[in-house]
Motif scaffolding. Structure first.
Motif, PDB file in Angstrom:
ATOM      1  N   LEU A   1      33.419 -67.572  22.310  1.00  0.00           N
ATOM      2  CA  LEU A   1      33.014 -66.218  21.942  1.00  0.00           C
ATOM      3  C   LEU A   1      34.210 -65.408  21.438  1.00  0.00           C
ATOM      4  O   LEU A   1      35.263 -65.387  22.069  1.00  0.00           O
ATOM      5  N   VAL A   2      34.008 -64.742  20.308  1.00  0.00           N
ATOM      6  CA  VAL A   2      34.979 -63.767  19.835  1.00  0.00           C
ATOM      7  C   VAL A   2      34.469 -62.362  20.187  1.00  0.00           C
ATOM      8  O   VAL A   2      35.109 -61.624  20.921  1.00  0.00           O
ATOM      9  N   ALA A   3      33.301 -62.008  19.652  1.00  0.00           N
ATOM     10  CA  ALA A   3      32.720 -60.694  19.927  1.00  0.00           C
ATOM     11  C   ALA A   3      31.267 -60.702  19.491  1.00  0.00           C
ATOM     12  O   ALA A   3      30.929 -61.290  18.462  1.00  0.00           O
ATOM     13  N   VAL A   4      30.411 -60.058  20.277  1.00  0.00           N
ATOM     14  CA  VAL A   4      29.018 -59.888  19.904  1.00  0.00           C
ATOM     15  C   VAL A   4      28.609 -58.453  20.210  1.00  0.00           C
ATOM     16  O   VAL A   4      29.183 -57.800  21.091  1.00  0.00           O
ATOM     17  N   ILE A   5      27.623 -57.982  19.459  1.00  0.00           N
ATOM     18  CA  ILE A   5      27.136 -56.620  19.632  1.00  0.00           C
ATOM     19  C   ILE A   5      25.620 -56.652  19.518  1.00  0.00           C
ATOM     20  O   ILE A   5      25.064 -57.291  18.619  1.00  0.00           O
ATOM     21  N   SER A   6      24.960 -55.963  20.429  1.00  0.00           N
ATOM     22  CA  SER A   6      23.504 -55.947  20.423  1.00  0.00           C
ATOM     23  C   SER A   6      22.990 -54.755  19.614  1.00  0.00           C
ATOM     24  O   SER A   6      23.760 -53.857  19.228  1.00  0.00           O
ATOM     25  N   THR A   7      21.684 -54.736  19.386  1.00  0.00           N
ATOM     26  CA  THR A   7      21.088 -53.605  18.697  1.00  0.00           C
ATOM     27  C   THR A   7      21.217 -52.334  19.525  1.00  0.00           C
ATOM     28  O   THR A   7      21.147 -51.236  18.989  1.00  0.00           O
TER      29      THR A   7
END
Length: 115
Positions: free
Chosen positions: A47-53
Protein backbone atom coordinates in the motif's frame (compact mmCIF):
# COMPACT_ATOMS: atom_id res chain seq x y z
CA UNK A 1 -16.16 -3.03 -16.21
CA UNK A 2 -13.72 -0.38 -15.01
CA UNK A 3 -10.77 1.19 -16.79
CA UNK A 4 -7.90 2.96 -15.05
CA UNK A 5 -5.54 5.28 -16.89
CA UNK A 6 -2.37 6.28 -15.07
CA UNK A 7 -0.12 9.22 -15.86
CA UNK A 8 3.07 10.56 -14.40
CA UNK A 9 6.02 8.45 -13.38
CA UNK A 10 9.51 8.49 -14.80
CA UNK A 11 12.91 9.16 -13.33
CA UNK A 12 13.98 11.61 -10.65
CA UNK A 13 16.98 12.15 -8.42
CA UNK A 14 16.84 11.52 -4.70
CA UNK A 15 15.12 14.34 -2.89
CA UNK A 16 13.02 15.21 -5.92
CA UNK A 17 9.27 15.22 -6.40
CA UNK A 18 6.84 13.53 -8.72
CA UNK A 19 3.08 13.53 -9.25
CA UNK A 20 1.03 10.55 -10.32
CA UNK A 21 -2.54 10.75 -11.54
CA UNK A 22 -5.13 8.12 -12.25
CA UNK A 23 -8.50 8.50 -13.91
CA UNK A 24 -11.17 5.85 -13.64
CA UNK A 25 -13.99 5.30 -16.09
CA UNK A 26 -16.70 2.77 -16.72
CA UNK A 27 -19.03 1.28 -14.16
CA UNK A 28 -17.98 3.34 -11.13
CA UNK A 29 -20.05 2.96 -7.97
CA UNK A 30 -20.87 5.99 -5.83
CA UNK A 31 -19.01 4.42 -2.88
CA UNK A 32 -15.51 3.22 -3.56
CA UNK A 33 -11.88 3.52 -2.61
CA UNK A 34 -9.18 4.68 -5.03
CA UNK A 35 -5.49 4.88 -4.60
CA UNK A 36 -2.04 3.51 -5.23
CA UNK A 37 0.01 0.44 -4.45
CA UNK A 38 3.56 -0.23 -5.52
CA UNK A 39 5.76 -3.22 -6.23
CA UNK A 40 9.53 -3.21 -6.28
CA UNK A 41 11.51 -6.02 -7.92
CA UNK A 42 11.31 -9.25 -5.91
CA UNK A 43 9.07 -7.64 -3.32
CA UNK A 44 5.38 -7.93 -2.59
CA UNK A 45 2.92 -5.29 -3.68
CA UNK A 46 2.38 -2.81 -0.86
CA UNK A 47 0.00 0.00 0.00
CA UNK A 48 1.12 3.51 -0.85
CA UNK A 49 -2.07 5.50 -0.23
CA UNK A 50 -5.81 5.09 -0.69
CA UNK A 51 -8.70 7.50 -0.28
CA UNK A 52 -12.38 6.71 0.00
CA UNK A 53 -15.34 8.65 -1.34
CA UNK A 54 -15.81 9.81 2.27
CA UNK A 55 -12.26 11.23 2.15
CA UNK A 56 -10.89 8.65 4.59
CA UNK A 57 -7.19 8.21 3.84
CA UNK A 58 -4.70 5.47 4.61
CA UNK A 59 -0.97 5.72 3.90
CA UNK A 60 1.66 3.02 3.91
CA UNK A 61 3.96 3.11 6.91
CA UNK A 62 6.95 4.14 4.82
CA UNK A 63 5.28 7.36 3.59
CA UNK A 64 6.02 9.34 6.77
CA UNK A 65 4.48 12.58 5.54
CA UNK A 66 6.25 12.64 2.19
CA UNK A 67 3.27 11.75 -0.02
CA UNK A 68 -0.18 13.32 -0.31
CA UNK A 69 -3.17 11.71 -1.96
CA UNK A 70 -6.15 13.69 -3.18
CA UNK A 71 -9.13 13.14 -5.40
CA UNK A 72 -11.39 14.99 -7.82
CA UNK A 73 -14.69 13.14 -7.84
CA UNK A 74 -16.10 14.99 -10.82
CA UNK A 75 -13.56 13.18 -12.97
CA UNK A 76 -13.03 10.08 -10.80
CA UNK A 77 -9.43 11.11 -10.57
CA UNK A 78 -6.95 10.48 -7.81
CA UNK A 79 -3.60 12.25 -7.54
CA UNK A 80 -0.50 11.28 -5.59
CA UNK A 81 2.04 14.00 -4.86
CA UNK A 82 5.34 12.44 -3.85
CA UNK A 83 8.04 14.59 -2.27
CA UNK A 84 11.52 13.82 -0.99
CA UNK A 85 11.68 10.66 -3.07
CA UNK A 86 14.38 8.17 -2.19
CA UNK A 87 15.94 5.25 -4.08
CA UNK A 88 13.86 2.85 -1.98
CA UNK A 89 10.77 4.39 -3.58
CA UNK A 90 11.77 2.90 -6.93
CA UNK A 91 8.95 0.61 -8.01
CA UNK A 92 6.06 0.14 -10.37
CA UNK A 93 3.13 2.13 -9.02
CA UNK A 94 -0.33 0.73 -9.64
CA UNK A 95 -3.57 2.63 -9.48
CA UNK A 96 -6.48 0.74 -7.99
CA UNK A 97 -10.18 1.13 -7.37
CA UNK A 98 -12.03 -1.05 -4.89
CA UNK A 99 -15.80 -1.28 -4.98
CA UNK A 100 -18.31 -3.90 -3.99
CA UNK A 101 -15.46 -6.22 -2.98
CA UNK A 102 -14.01 -6.01 -6.51
CA UNK A 103 -10.51 -4.68 -7.00
CA UNK A 104 -9.47 -3.26 -10.37
CA UNK A 105 -5.89 -2.37 -11.31
CA UNK A 106 -4.23 -0.08 -13.79
CA UNK A 107 -1.30 -1.30 -15.91
CA UNK A 108 1.25 0.41 -13.64
CA UNK A 109 3.73 3.22 -14.11
CA UNK A 110 7.44 3.01 -13.36
CA UNK A 111 8.97 5.37 -10.83
CA UNK A 112 12.76 5.35 -10.67
CA UNK A 113 14.70 7.34 -8.09
CA UNK A 114 18.46 7.62 -8.52
CA UNK A 115 20.89 8.40 -5.75
Amino acid sequence: QVQLVESGGGSVEAGGSMRLSCQASGDIYSIHVMGWYRQAPQKQRELVAVISTAENINYGGFVQGRFTISRADAKYTVNLQMNNLQPDDTAVYYCTIIQQRNNFWGPGTQVTVSS
